[in-house]
Design an enzyme around this catalytic site. Structure first.
Site, PDB file in Angstrom:
ATOM      1  N   ASN A  24       0.875  -1.190   0.000  1.00 27.09           N
ATOM      2  CA  ASN A  24       0.000   0.000   0.000  1.00 27.09           C
ATOM      3  C   ASN A  24       0.902   1.227   0.000  1.00 27.09           C
ATOM      4  OD1 ASN A  24       0.655   0.811   2.775  1.00 27.09           O
ATOM      5  ND2 ASN A  24      -0.409  -1.105   3.293  1.00 27.09           N
ATOM      6  N   GLY A  32      -2.481  -9.852   3.373  1.00 25.15           N
ATOM      7  CA  GLY A  32      -2.250 -10.515   2.086  1.00 25.15           C
ATOM      8  C   GLY A  32      -0.781 -10.819   1.812  1.00 25.15           C
ATOM      9  N   VAL A  33      -0.398 -10.619   0.551  1.00 23.13           N
ATOM     10  CA  VAL A  33       0.991 -10.961   0.184  1.00 23.13           C
ATOM     11  C   VAL A  33       1.960  -9.991   0.861  1.00 23.13           C
ATOM     12  CG1 VAL A  33       1.033  -9.557  -1.952  1.00 23.13           C
ATOM     13  CG2 VAL A  33       2.459 -11.594  -1.774  1.00 23.13           C
ATOM     14  N   ASP A  34       1.520  -8.767   1.118  1.00 20.51           N
ATOM     15  CA  ASP A  34       2.353  -7.765   1.815  1.00 20.51           C
ATOM     16  C   ASP A  34       2.745  -8.297   3.197  1.00 20.51           C
ATOM     17  OD1 ASP A  34       1.775  -4.171   2.470  1.00 20.51           O
ATOM     18  OD2 ASP A  34       3.596  -5.398   2.361  1.00 20.51           O
ATOM     19  N   GLY A 119      -6.625  -8.907  -4.737  1.00 13.70           N
ATOM     20  CA  GLY A 119      -7.068  -9.381  -3.407  1.00 13.70           C
ATOM     21  C   GLY A 119      -7.910  -8.295  -2.764  1.00 13.70           C
ATOM     22  N   VAL A 120      -7.370  -7.746  -1.704  1.00 11.94           N
ATOM     23  CA  VAL A 120      -8.070  -6.681  -0.954  1.00 11.94           C
ATOM     24  C   VAL A 120      -8.508  -5.540  -1.881  1.00 11.94           C
ATOM     25  CG1 VAL A 120      -7.593  -4.830   0.721  1.00 11.94           C
ATOM     26  CG2 VAL A 120      -6.932  -7.182   1.235  1.00 11.94           C
TER      27      VAL A 120
END
Ligand code: APR
Length: 332
Positions: A24, A32-34, A119-120
């Site tokens: 972000n 998520g992947v973050d 995703g989000v």
């Protein structure tokens, strides 16, 4: 070796030069992947990100990978889907392009992308997959130095979408940039040394490559002699090239080469179809070419494609070398 791979798995496990993080704008981690990448990389990643002062949507920034198997993490910020009202498609393509710009600047050879924004951030997966694939494929046509791009799908839905992408396995692209000319010159040297040494000997091959297939020679033909060059890509891999020139009402097919390992993948047929289309658009009456008399394989291939032998032509190409060719013609 196809340059693009689609896998299902956890991007934090991949042993590639760089993995991409769908971050972000703060770059200070998230879910998520973050979240997965920050957990796997360890706290040093957050410290490195804090020094980057955030990142705009559509842009990308690089950090070390720390405890990850990959040397680097390229953080990019995808668009939040808002029904296409805020240039989301453009911004998503920009994420892939900016990551690839960083790859090019850092001499990175292998990179893995997650399915950014799907995703989000809610970007529709099929459109996101097409944007990702087309942007990467376009970049690869001018950057053969990149060895592998992996699309790492975490969820089943993305994995099946990527595998069902009806992407063009064969792309034929006009050669205009210096990078593309370099790619042609590289292919020419490989193909001539693979294919012609047994026919005309190493000395003449060296002379031909240096005099007529070098990047300078190609650039001169394009800029001063009205030749058009095209690169043929198979699965984003430069695999052949074509050069043509309109001469009166005939289209002269000056060069038409496919790399040895890509013979039999249908590139020859696709390449000829492409040339026939151009010839028809130019209202040419025929496509002509010359082929070395002892190049039996090529003569047979052209014969199979519908070219007819219309006689011999011997040309002095300098330095005591002579081309002893057949002239062949494809009537339109
Ligand atoms: N490896 C590979 N892909 C993964 C992994 C993983 N370990 N974990 C999740 N994914 C996939 C998701 O299945 C999805 O397809 O990554 C894709 C992107 O989803 P998100 O991680 O939600 O990213 P995005 O949609 O771009 O939203 C970004 O989410 O995590 C926050 O901080 C992040 O605010 C930012 C937002």
């Amino acid at each position: 070796m196809a340059k693009i791979e689609i896998i299902r798995g956890d991007i934090t496990q991949l042993n590639v030069d760089a993995i991409v993080n769908a971050a972000n704008r703060s770059l200070l981690g998230g879910g998520g992947v973050d979240g997965a990448i920050h957990r796997a990389a360890g706290p040093e990643l957050l410290e490195a990100c804090e020094r980057l002062n955030g990142c705009n949507t559509g842009d990308a920034k690089i950090t070390p990978g720390f405890r990850l198997p990959s040397k680097y993490v390229i953080h990019t910020v995808g668009p939040v889907w808002n029904n296409g009202k805020n240039r989301e498609k453009e911004l998503l393509a920009s994420c892939y392009r900016q990551c690839l710009r960083i790859v090019s600047e850092n001499g990175i050879k292998t990179i893995a992308f997650p399915n950014i924004s799907t995703g989000v951030y809610g970007f529709p997966k099929p459109e996101a997959a097409s944007i990702a694939f087309e942007t990467v494929q376009d970049f690869l046509t001018e950057h053969p130095e990149l060895e592998k791009v992996i699309f790492c799908c975490f969820d089943e839905e993305n994995f099946s979408i990527y595998n069902n992408l009806n992407f063009n396995k064969i792309i034929i692209k006009r050669v205009q940039s210096p990078q593309a000319i370099q790619i042609v010159a590289g292919l020419a040297s490989t193909i001539w040394n693979e294919h012609y040494v047994l026919i005309i000997g190493q000395e003449q091959v060296d002379y031909m490559v240096a005099s007529f297939q070098s990047a300078d020679a190609i650039e001169k033909q394009i800029n001063n002699e009205n030749y058009e060059y095209y690169l043929i890509y198979h699965l984003s891999e430069p695999s052949g090239y074509i050069s043509i020139k309109l001469m009166g009402d005939e289209l002269f097919l000056s060069k038409f080469y496919i790399t040895k390992e890509k013979r039999g993948t249908g590139l020859g047929k696709e390449g000829l179809k492409f040339v026939i289309n151009i010839a028809k658009k130019l209202d040419a009456k025929a496509i002509t070419l010359t082929v070395n008399k002892y190049n039996i394989k090529s003569i047979k291939a052209y014969d199979k494609m519908g070219f007819k032998n219309t006689g011999s032509v011997v040309s002095d190409i300098g330095a005591g070398f002579v081309m002893d060719d057949f002239k062949m013609s494809y009537e339109l």
